[in-house]
Structures are given as C-alpha cells and as structure tokens.
Design an enzyme around this catalytic site. Structure first.
Site, PDB file in Angstrom:
ATOM      1  N   TRP A   1      10.587  16.960  -2.709  1.00  0.00           N
ATOM      2  CA  TRP A   1      10.122  15.770  -1.988  1.00  0.00           C
ATOM      3  C   TRP A   1      11.224  14.716  -1.960  1.00  0.00           C
ATOM      4  CZ3 TRP A   1       6.572  14.003   1.244  1.00  0.00           C
ATOM      5  CH2 TRP A   1       6.436  12.616   1.399  1.00  0.00           C
TER       6      TRP A   1
ATOM      7  N   HIS B   1       4.646   9.810   5.247  1.00  0.00           N
ATOM      8  CA  HIS B   1       3.640   9.455   4.241  1.00  0.00           C
ATOM      9  C   HIS B   1       2.218   9.537   4.790  1.00  0.00           C
ATOM     10  CE1 HIS B   1       7.219   8.023   2.236  1.00  0.00           C
ATOM     11  NE2 HIS B   1       6.514   8.078   1.118  1.00  0.00           N
TER      12      HIS B   1
ATOM     13  N   TYR C   1      -1.167   3.932  -7.246  1.00  0.00           N
ATOM     14  CA  TYR C   1       0.178   3.952  -6.663  1.00  0.00           C
ATOM     15  C   TYR C   1       0.088   3.518  -5.206  1.00  0.00           C
ATOM     16  CZ  TYR C   1       4.966   5.884  -6.325  1.00  0.00           C
ATOM     17  OH  TYR C   1       6.328   6.065  -6.188  1.00  0.00           O
TER      18      TYR C   1
ATOM     19  N   TYR D   1       9.810   7.374   8.416  1.00  0.00           N
ATOM     20  CA  TYR D   1       9.449   7.229   6.994  1.00  0.00           C
ATOM     21  C   TYR D   1       7.932   7.077   6.857  1.00  0.00           C
ATOM     22  CZ  TYR D   1       9.024   5.457   2.285  1.00  0.00           C
ATOM     23  OH  TYR D   1       8.639   5.292   0.976  1.00  0.00           O
TER      24      TYR D   1
END
Length: 124
Positions: free
Chosen positions: A77, A22, A41, A18
């Site tokens: 995504w 990113h 964000y 994960y």
C-alpha cells in the site's frame, strides 16, 4: 491511549487521484490498520495547500508502527501511495511529519472537574 496526528503534502496535480485511491482503501489494508491497533483513523485534506492531516488513536503507537512496518500488505500500500507525496523521504506511513497536540477538550475538562466526576458536556 495515545492520540497521534501527522501531516504530509500531496502533490497538487495528484489530489483527485489520491482521493480516489481512498474510496475505498483496499480491504486487506483496512484490516491491517485495525490489527495494528489503530482506531478512529481519519485523513483530512486542505486542497488549497495540498496539506494532508491524519489522526488516529492507539494504545501503543510504537507497537502499531512496528506492526505496519513489518506488514507485507502495508508495504505494498505504502509503495503504491509514495508517488502522491511531495518532499517525502521514505514510506509515507513512517516519514510523515508528526504533529504536537497542544489542546484537548476532554483532557482539560477532566482535569478541571472535581476528582472522580466527568463533566456532562464531554458526553455525546
């Protein structure tokens, strides 16, 4: 301006993957997030509980969510990210658990300041 926070649970066995997904996020997805009106964000991960905490600011969260819900890039995504999450019913960007803000330093300092003045300690 709205401040939005949410949480999700990452499958513990997929945490490293994960994080790798990113680093970096697809450039076209970054552009879609910005085009939706989300800014500042950030995602934070508590490895010990596999809890992911997200935060962003936007002028209109409903419009930002609608924009991303209709985005082909965001759909791709989110489909690629769905397997990473436990106990999720739907797209991660739409099924995350919303969190309630209970304290904001800036807001409280502003409310406590005399009308029309800003407390020096809020500026950085």
């Amino acid at each position: 301006m709205a401040r939005v926070a949410f949480s999700l649970t990452v499958r513990p066995e997929l945490i490293d993957e994960y994080i790798a997904r990113h680093s970096p996020v697809w450039p076209e997805m970054l552009a879609e997030i910005a085009a939706a009106g989300r800014r500042n964000y950030s995602l934070f991960l508590d490895r010990s509980t596999a809890t992911l905490f997200g935060y962003y600011e936007t002028d209109d969260d409903a419009a930002a969510q609608a924009y991303l819900a209709s985005s082909e890039v965001a759909a791709r995504w989110e489909a690629s990210m769905t397997p990473f999450f436990a106990d999720l019913d739907g797209r991660p960007d739409q099924a995350a658990t919303p969190l309630t803000e209970v304290f904001n330093l800036h807001d409280q300092l502003t409310a406590a300041s005399p009308a029309g003045t800003e407390n020096e300690s809020t500026e950085s």
